[in-house]
Enzyme design. Sequence first.
Site, PDB file in Angstrom:
ATOM      1  N   HIS A 194      -2.774   7.504   3.900  1.00  0.00           N
ATOM      2  CA  HIS A 194      -3.279   6.269   3.287  1.00  0.00           C
ATOM      3  C   HIS A 194      -4.610   5.938   3.955  1.00  0.00           C
ATOM      4  CE1 HIS A 194      -3.753   2.285   1.856  1.00  0.00           C
ATOM      5  NE2 HIS A 194      -3.323   1.671   2.933  1.00  0.00           N
ATOM      6  N   CYS A 199       0.822  -1.215   0.000  1.00  0.00           N
ATOM      7  CA  CYS A 199       0.000   0.000   0.000  1.00  0.00           C
ATOM      8  C   CYS A 199       0.852   1.259   0.000  1.00  0.00           C
ATOM      9  CB  CYS A 199      -0.938   0.007   1.205  1.00  0.00           C
ATOM     10  SG  CYS A 199      -2.085  -1.361   1.246  1.00  0.00           S
ATOM     11  N   ASN A 208     -10.020   0.606   1.480  1.00  0.00           N
ATOM     12  CA  ASN A 208      -8.570   0.678   1.308  1.00  0.00           C
ATOM     13  C   ASN A 208      -8.227   0.266  -0.124  1.00  0.00           C
ATOM     14  OD1 ASN A 208      -5.825   0.202   1.261  1.00  0.00           O
ATOM     15  ND2 ASN A 208      -5.753  -0.857   3.228  1.00  0.00           N
TER      16      ASN A 208
HETATM   17  O1  UT7 Z   1      -2.968  -0.972   3.999  1.00  0.00           O
HETATM   18  C1  UT7 Z   1      -2.676  -1.679   5.136  1.00  0.00           C
HETATM   19  C2  UT7 Z   1      -3.673  -2.747   5.300  1.00  0.00           C
HETATM   20  N1  UT7 Z   1      -4.175  -3.118   6.547  1.00  0.00           N
HETATM   21  C3  UT7 Z   1      -4.678  -2.365   7.546  1.00  0.00           C
HETATM   22  O2  UT7 Z   1      -4.582  -1.195   7.629  1.00  0.00           O
HETATM   23  C4  UT7 Z   1      -5.426  -3.108   8.612  1.00  0.00           C
HETATM   24  C5  UT7 Z   1      -5.095  -2.687  10.004  1.00  0.00           C
HETATM   25  N2  UT7 Z   1      -5.971  -3.354  10.944  1.00  0.00           N
HETATM   26  C6  UT7 Z   1      -7.268  -2.990  11.144  1.00  0.00           C
HETATM   27  O3  UT7 Z   1      -7.748  -2.066  10.518  1.00  0.00           O
HETATM   28  C7  UT7 Z   1      -8.064  -3.725  12.183  1.00  0.00           C
HETATM   29  O4  UT7 Z   1      -7.205  -4.578  12.904  1.00  0.00           O
HETATM   30  C8  UT7 Z   1      -9.238  -4.546  11.592  1.00  0.00           C
HETATM   31  C9  UT7 Z   1     -10.313  -3.606  11.073  1.00  0.00           C
HETATM   32  C10 UT7 Z   1      -8.765  -5.455  10.471  1.00  0.00           C
HETATM   33  C11 UT7 Z   1      -9.871  -5.407  12.688  1.00  0.00           C
HETATM   34  O5  UT7 Z   1     -10.317  -4.595  13.748  1.00  0.00           O
HETATM   35  P1  UT7 Z   1      -9.966  -4.991  15.257  1.00  0.00           P
HETATM   36  O6  UT7 Z   1     -10.606  -3.978  16.109  1.00  0.00           O
HETATM   37  O7  UT7 Z   1      -8.475  -5.128  15.327  1.00  0.00           O
HETATM   38  O8  UT7 Z   1     -10.713  -6.368  15.404  1.00  0.00           O
HETATM   39  P2  UT7 Z   1     -10.088  -7.788  15.777  1.00  0.00           P
HETATM   40  O9  UT7 Z   1      -9.300  -8.324  14.636  1.00  0.00           O
HETATM   41  O10 UT7 Z   1      -9.441  -7.665  17.100  1.00  0.00           O
HETATM   42  O11 UT7 Z   1     -11.398  -8.657  15.898  1.00  0.00           O
HETATM   43  C12 UT7 Z   1     -12.385  -8.401  16.911  1.00  0.00           C
HETATM   44  C13 UT7 Z   1     -13.528  -9.362  16.724  1.00  0.00           C
HETATM   45  C14 UT7 Z   1     -13.103 -10.814  16.536  1.00  0.00           C
HETATM   46  O12 UT7 Z   1     -14.036 -11.618  17.208  1.00  0.00           O
HETATM   47  P3  UT7 Z   1     -13.671 -12.223  18.659  1.00  0.00           P
HETATM   48  O13 UT7 Z   1     -12.436 -13.051  18.444  1.00  0.00           O
HETATM   49  O14 UT7 Z   1     -13.433 -11.023  19.540  1.00  0.00           O
HETATM   50  O15 UT7 Z   1     -14.898 -12.998  19.006  1.00  0.00           O
HETATM   51  C15 UT7 Z   1     -13.242 -11.040  15.054  1.00  0.00           C
HETATM   52  O16 UT7 Z   1     -13.516 -12.385  14.735  1.00  0.00           O
HETATM   53  O17 UT7 Z   1     -14.263  -9.017  15.538  1.00  0.00           O
HETATM   54  C16 UT7 Z   1     -14.428 -10.179  14.723  1.00  0.00           C
HETATM   55  N3  UT7 Z   1     -14.473  -9.771  13.316  1.00  0.00           N
HETATM   56  C17 UT7 Z   1     -15.615  -9.385  12.702  1.00  0.00           C
HETATM   57  N4  UT7 Z   1     -16.888  -9.319  13.147  1.00  0.00           N
HETATM   58  C18 UT7 Z   1     -17.815  -8.878  12.254  1.00  0.00           C
HETATM   59  C19 UT7 Z   1     -13.447  -9.667  12.438  1.00  0.00           C
HETATM   60  N5  UT7 Z   1     -13.905  -9.241  11.254  1.00  0.00           N
HETATM   61  C20 UT7 Z   1     -15.244  -9.065  11.391  1.00  0.00           C
HETATM   62  C21 UT7 Z   1     -16.268  -8.620  10.522  1.00  0.00           C
HETATM   63  N6  UT7 Z   1     -17.514  -8.544  10.997  1.00  0.00           N
HETATM   64  N7  UT7 Z   1     -16.019  -8.260   9.239  1.00  0.00           N
END
Ligand code: UT7
Length: 330
Positions: free
Chosen positions: A256, A116, A286
């Site tokens: 970004h 990215c 993104n």
């Molecule tokens: O260009 C660079 C590319 N990447 C990025 O910039 C990504 C950087 N990371 C992020 O933006 C965030 O980490 C995410 C948006 C990907 C995830 O957010 P988070 O607040 O870090 O959530 P998490 O991964 O800690 O997940 C929390 C919960 C999990 O459930 P449990 O284990 O707490 O029961 C996930 O399974 O949310 C769940 N989850 C979802 N629930 C509904 C993960 N994806 C989803 C979804 N819908 N799409």
Amino acid sequence: MPDFVPVGIVGVGTCLPERVVTNKELETMIETTDEWIVNRTGIRERRIARSEEATSDLAVQAARRALTSAGVEPDEVDLIIVATATPDHVFPATASLVQDQLGCSKAGAFDLSAGCTGFMYALVSGSTFVSGGNLGTVLVIGAETISKMLNWKDRSTCILFGDGAGAVVLREVPRSTGLLASYLGSDGSGGPLLQVPAGGSRMPNCHQTLDASLHCLHMNGREVYRFAVRVMGDAALDVVKRAGLNKEDIDLFIPHQANIRIIEAAAKRLGLSMDKVLVNVDRYGNTSSASVPIALDEALRSGRIKSGNNVVMVGFGAGLSWGAVVMKWQ
Ligand code: UT7
């Protein structure tokens, strides 16, 4: 000190696929909700390319618009750099396909891979050809059809990304304007945090890799989030200092567009109110290396950049990599 040619952006163009995929539509495909996506990412919808639409198709349209806005003919272009993580093919370079489609008969062309952050790396690279006096006109494009590399059953990644392209034309600009400072960073130890594991020489694609979706994007979201929050603010501060400016001198911050929470954390670090920050992640998600030029185009069209403004652009992504520039708008 050797003399250098001041270089700046003299034209910008974008291309976004027509198809809009809303969070509501994703609700029908995977176990997710509009509320979760909006609260955790700020994304409401994204654009997705048609199945027959490849990265070069978006790149060519964005580039044509950038050339028109710069008043530059295709045969005046000396070099084309396409930053992409989703090239049309492993080879030939997408930039070569773009060069042919645009009719840039006198241009060299190559692709640049920095996830990215690709556009930031390409912008800095292209600028050095002009500032060194070697080339007069460089076309820099960030273009992606990242939807084609997503695992549409993986809710932690497929909701985040969108397709698009943004292009800029680089040329000499009046002294004391244009690119004031740049900064590029890399920490390859973080490579496994954001990668497409198969399809390269380490793990060529075969039936097993396809069955395990290893040809798709894999990400440790939490770790990438932590990294992003740290480097976005740091890179911006560093580059502002290199330009001999203070953070109070920033007129517009173009980060970004990955996640509104990352953008807000960076703005806080810089002490910037959100009215000095360009945000369009809600509409496009993104778009990887296309996100910064798409946001730049929006800023220019909406009159948010005026002559003499200091514009800071920052990217981060796979590598892990990051990069920032400060430009004084001419
Ligand atoms: O260009 C660079 C590319 N990447 C990025 O910039 C990504 C950087 N990371 C992020 O933006 C965030 O980490 C995410 C948006 C990907 C995830 O957010 P988070 O607040 O870090 O959530 P998490 O991964 O800690 O997940 C929390 C919960 C999990 O459930 P449990 O284990 O707490 O029961 C996930 O399974 O949310 C769940 N989850 C979802 N629930 C509904 C993960 N994806 C989803 C979804 N819908 N799409």
